[in-house]
Each structure stands twice: as C-alpha cells, then as structure tokens.
Design an enzyme around this catalytic site. Sequence first.
Site, PDB file in Angstrom:
ATOM      1  N   GLU A  86      12.078  -3.297 -11.819  1.00  0.00           N
ATOM      2  CA  GLU A  86      12.445  -3.311 -10.651  1.00  0.00           C
ATOM      3  C   GLU A  86      12.242  -4.784  -9.976  1.00  0.00           C
ATOM      4  OE1 GLU A  86       9.426  -2.372 -11.240  1.00  0.00           O
ATOM      5  OE2 GLU A  86       8.463  -3.767  -9.811  1.00  0.00           O
ATOM      6  N   SER A 130      -0.193 -18.510  -5.831  1.00  0.00           N
ATOM      7  CA  SER A 130       0.416 -17.349  -6.794  1.00  0.00           C
ATOM      8  C   SER A 130       1.607 -17.876  -7.447  1.00  0.00           C
ATOM      9  CB  SER A 130       0.415 -16.222  -6.129  1.00  0.00           C
ATOM     10  OG  SER A 130       1.351 -16.360  -5.037  1.00  0.00           O
ATOM     11  N   LYS A 142       3.412 -13.700 -12.337  1.00  0.00           N
ATOM     12  CA  LYS A 142       4.097 -12.485 -12.982  1.00  0.00           C
ATOM     13  C   LYS A 142       4.103 -12.478 -14.272  1.00  0.00           C
ATOM     14  CE  LYS A 142       5.898 -10.384  -9.036  1.00  0.00           C
ATOM     15  NZ  LYS A 142       6.006 -11.394  -7.756  1.00  0.00           N
TER      16      LYS A 142
HETATM   17  C1  LIG Z   1       5.869 -11.257  -6.362  1.00  0.00           C
HETATM   18  C2  LIG Z   1       4.734 -12.459  -5.703  1.00  0.00           C
HETATM   19  C3  LIG Z   1       3.791 -12.038  -5.002  1.00  0.00           C
HETATM   20  C4  LIG Z   1       3.444 -10.769  -4.554  1.00  0.00           C
HETATM   21  O1  LIG Z   1       2.975  -9.753  -5.454  1.00  0.00           O
HETATM   22  P1  LIG Z   1       1.500  -9.297  -5.883  1.00  0.00           P
HETATM   23  O2  LIG Z   1       1.772  -8.114  -6.611  1.00  0.00           O
HETATM   24  O3  LIG Z   1       0.800  -8.773  -4.395  1.00  0.00           O
HETATM   25  O4  LIG Z   1       0.851 -10.624  -6.468  1.00  0.00           O
HETATM   26  C5  LIG Z   1       3.047 -12.948  -4.425  1.00  0.00           C
HETATM   27  N1  LIG Z   1       3.195 -14.521  -4.877  1.00  0.00           N
HETATM   28  C6  LIG Z   1       4.342 -14.822  -5.586  1.00  0.00           C
HETATM   29  C7  LIG Z   1       4.417 -16.079  -6.081  1.00  0.00           C
HETATM   30  C8  LIG Z   1       4.917 -13.727  -6.183  1.00  0.00           C
HETATM   31  O5  LIG Z   1       6.289 -14.139  -6.844  1.00  0.00           O
END
Ligand SMILES: *Cc1c(COP(=O)(O)O)cnc(C)c1O
Length: 411
Positions: A123, A390, A101
């Site tokens: 948000e 992610s 993010k």
């Molecule tokens: C917020 C988040 C997601 C989901 O958000 P996307 O916009 O679909 O990427 C996925 N993995 C992690 C670690 C997150 O913090």
Amino acid sequence: MNPSTASEPTASQNVPDASGRFGPFGGRYVPETLTYALDQLLAAYDAARNDPTFQAELDGLLTHYVGRPSPLYHAQRLSQQCGGAQIWLKREDLNHTGAHKINNTLGQALLTRRMGKSRVIAETGAGQHGVATATACARFGLECVVYMGSEDIRRQSPNVTSMRMLGAEVRPVTTGSRTLRDAINDAMRDWMSSVESTHYIIGSVVGPHPFPRIVRDFQSVIGCETREQCLRQLGRLPDRVVACVGGGSNAAGMFYPFVDVPQVKLIGVEAGGRGSQPGDHASPLTYGDPGILHGSYSYVMQDADGQTCDVHSISAGLDYPGVGPEHSYWKATGRVQYTTCGDQAALDAFDSLARSEGILAALESSHAIAHTMQLAAQLPPHEAVVVCLSGRGDKDAAEIARLRDSIASRT
Ligand SMILES: *Cc1c(COP(=O)(O)O)cnc(C)c1O
C-alpha cells in the site's frame, strides 16, 4: 552493525511477546485466512535472523545499494541560529530512493524470496513506500502491485510515474476517503485471496503481528548506526533523540537501540496539522484512544461510534489515523515522550534548514526538525540532540511552492 546480529535484547527491548503483544498493545486481529501467512512469515523471519547468509546479503545491499551507513551530520549553522544545544542530523535522506523506507523493503523482499513467493503487494499513501517497494522488487525480479488511493494518485503523480517505470502496477483505490487507510484495506483483501504466491510488504511498524516487530528490526539499523557514530563523533551518547511519527517506522528504528539507555531522552513528533479538533491533525498518540485498526490494537483516531476518523497533515507521509503498537507501549511506559508539530511550524523549519544548511528536508522530517529547533533553543550548548532526517524534500518542493502562492494570493 545489523540489529539482529547485535547482542541479546535487554529487558526493556524484549517486546513483543510470543503473541505479538507490546504490553496490552499489538496482537493480531485478522481473518482466519491470514493466520497461516502471518505464521509462515514469522517462521521465515525467525530463521532468517539466525542465518548469517541472510544477514550478510542484507548488509551487502545496505552498504553497496542503499549507501549505508548514512552520515551523522553536525548542523552547526542551524544550531547557532537556535542558540542552544548542538543539533545533529541522521541523514536517511541520502539513502537510495531518498528516505528510510528502503531499509525495510529490501529486508522484506529478501524474506519474500526466502518464502519462495514471486509476487509482492504493498500500500502507499504519499507514494514513498510504493517507490521503495517497486525498487526492491525490480532488484529481485519480483512481480509488484501497489494499492494507492485515487486521491493520493492525483496528489503524488511523480511517484506514480516512478513506480510504473520501475515495473510496478499501480492499482487505484476508489473506496472511502480514497487515501492510505483504504489502500491498506484493499491490499489486505488482495492478500487474503493470494497468500500462496504473494507477500504483503507493509510500509511501517503497523499491522498484525509479526509486522511491527519485523519492520522495527529492519529499521533499527538507523539507531544502531547513530549510537556508534555518536560514540565516535561526540565521544558519548546524545542527550536527546527526536523523530517524526506517522505509522512510526523511522522513529521506532531510531529509538529502539536507545530504549535501554534511560539517560537518552526520546521524543516522537506527530503531525499537529491545523489544530486539535478531530479531522484537523494526524496525532493519535496525543489526541486518540486505544482501538483496533488494520489488525492491531494501538492508539487510533476514532469518533464516538468507534469509526476511524479522517485525518489531516500537510505531509502525506504522516497522514494516517493509527500508529504502531510499540509506540503506544512506549507512551504507556513513559519511555518516549510524544508531542505534536503543526503544518506552519513544519513549513518554517523546512525553510530554516534549507537556508542554514543547504538541505531540503521532507515535510514529514520537517516536523521533527521544527520540534528539535524549539528544544535546542532551551538547552545549554554542551547538550547534543540527534534528529532523524527521515527523507529528502524534492518530492515536496512543488507542493510547498503551491501553498506559498495560495497564502500570498490571500493576503
Ligand atoms: C513515510 C515517511 C514517514 C512516515 O513514516 P514512518 O513509518 O512514521 O517513518 C516519515 N518520513 C518520510 C520521509 C517518509 O517517507
């Protein structure tokens, strides 16, 4: 390599059009008051994309502040355990603040300053985007207000503490289901009365044009690095690329640099939750229909009256009834295949990765890991599957332990 300094987009990458459409999806369904702010944002972004100073500053932050490039790691023990294709992890979990993010919030904080604005709103659901926004605002000396459902504040209290320590104000949202979608509504409402001084940093590839495009471009650093790393470390591009899909930003950033390479198969994994009934999952691309949510036309979970449904996932970051419009477009064109992974499979994958590789993955990412493990088992050993890790799982460890205890006490 930064996506916006890369070569011109190919035909398959050349979306959205001037009105923010990805085929029929996307667009801008907002009250008149926001049109000015969205046009101003688009103009600022177009100028920034073509400004080498902006790119140099962003690249410098990504290198020295975030710690990019994030490694591409060969998970050999996990691959062996699955008994098929080689599994490679793109380590977004190693970024500053522990997820992808921050790639987006730093880019948008730079745009905020460029527009001469001094206040940021955001948000947050799980709190990850709130923390990444509060971090970027602290770094640039911007005032920061984060809207968060009161139910999520209760569930995600460590992130609330972090946001406050970083100097942000966390505003509880007590309407509706008191979760992410209500927080987005309140942030939009704030923005309508504060557009002169305030930028709204949206946390995923959702919302009205130009947000889906801007967030995709800032996150495309993930896929651009992965392409280069594959060429260097594997000597070729991967056979498949997998990512989890909440709003869809880590997946869009991972996929976009590959959409013009048809031999690389792309797979998005939605939260399958407890089952296929409405309210039991968060899989709009798999079970939903096109509709309008938060200013954009895309797949969404809605009931027969067109009301947005409640959704469920074990991971708060995937618990959203909509999805970015570019994913709807990729679904329609068949470029990306979408599937689901349930709560239990994600928990099992969390354990497998922890014990085979010594990595605690975020529960969101564990959905993508789970699908990758199933997929790898069916493929020959010379094939390579890259999965976007992610985020890291420290934030989820206590919740996972709690779930285990409640399952153990039932049996
Ligand atoms: C917020 C988040 C997601 C989901 O958000 P996307 O916009 O679909 O990427 C996925 N993995 C992690 C670690 C997150 O913090």
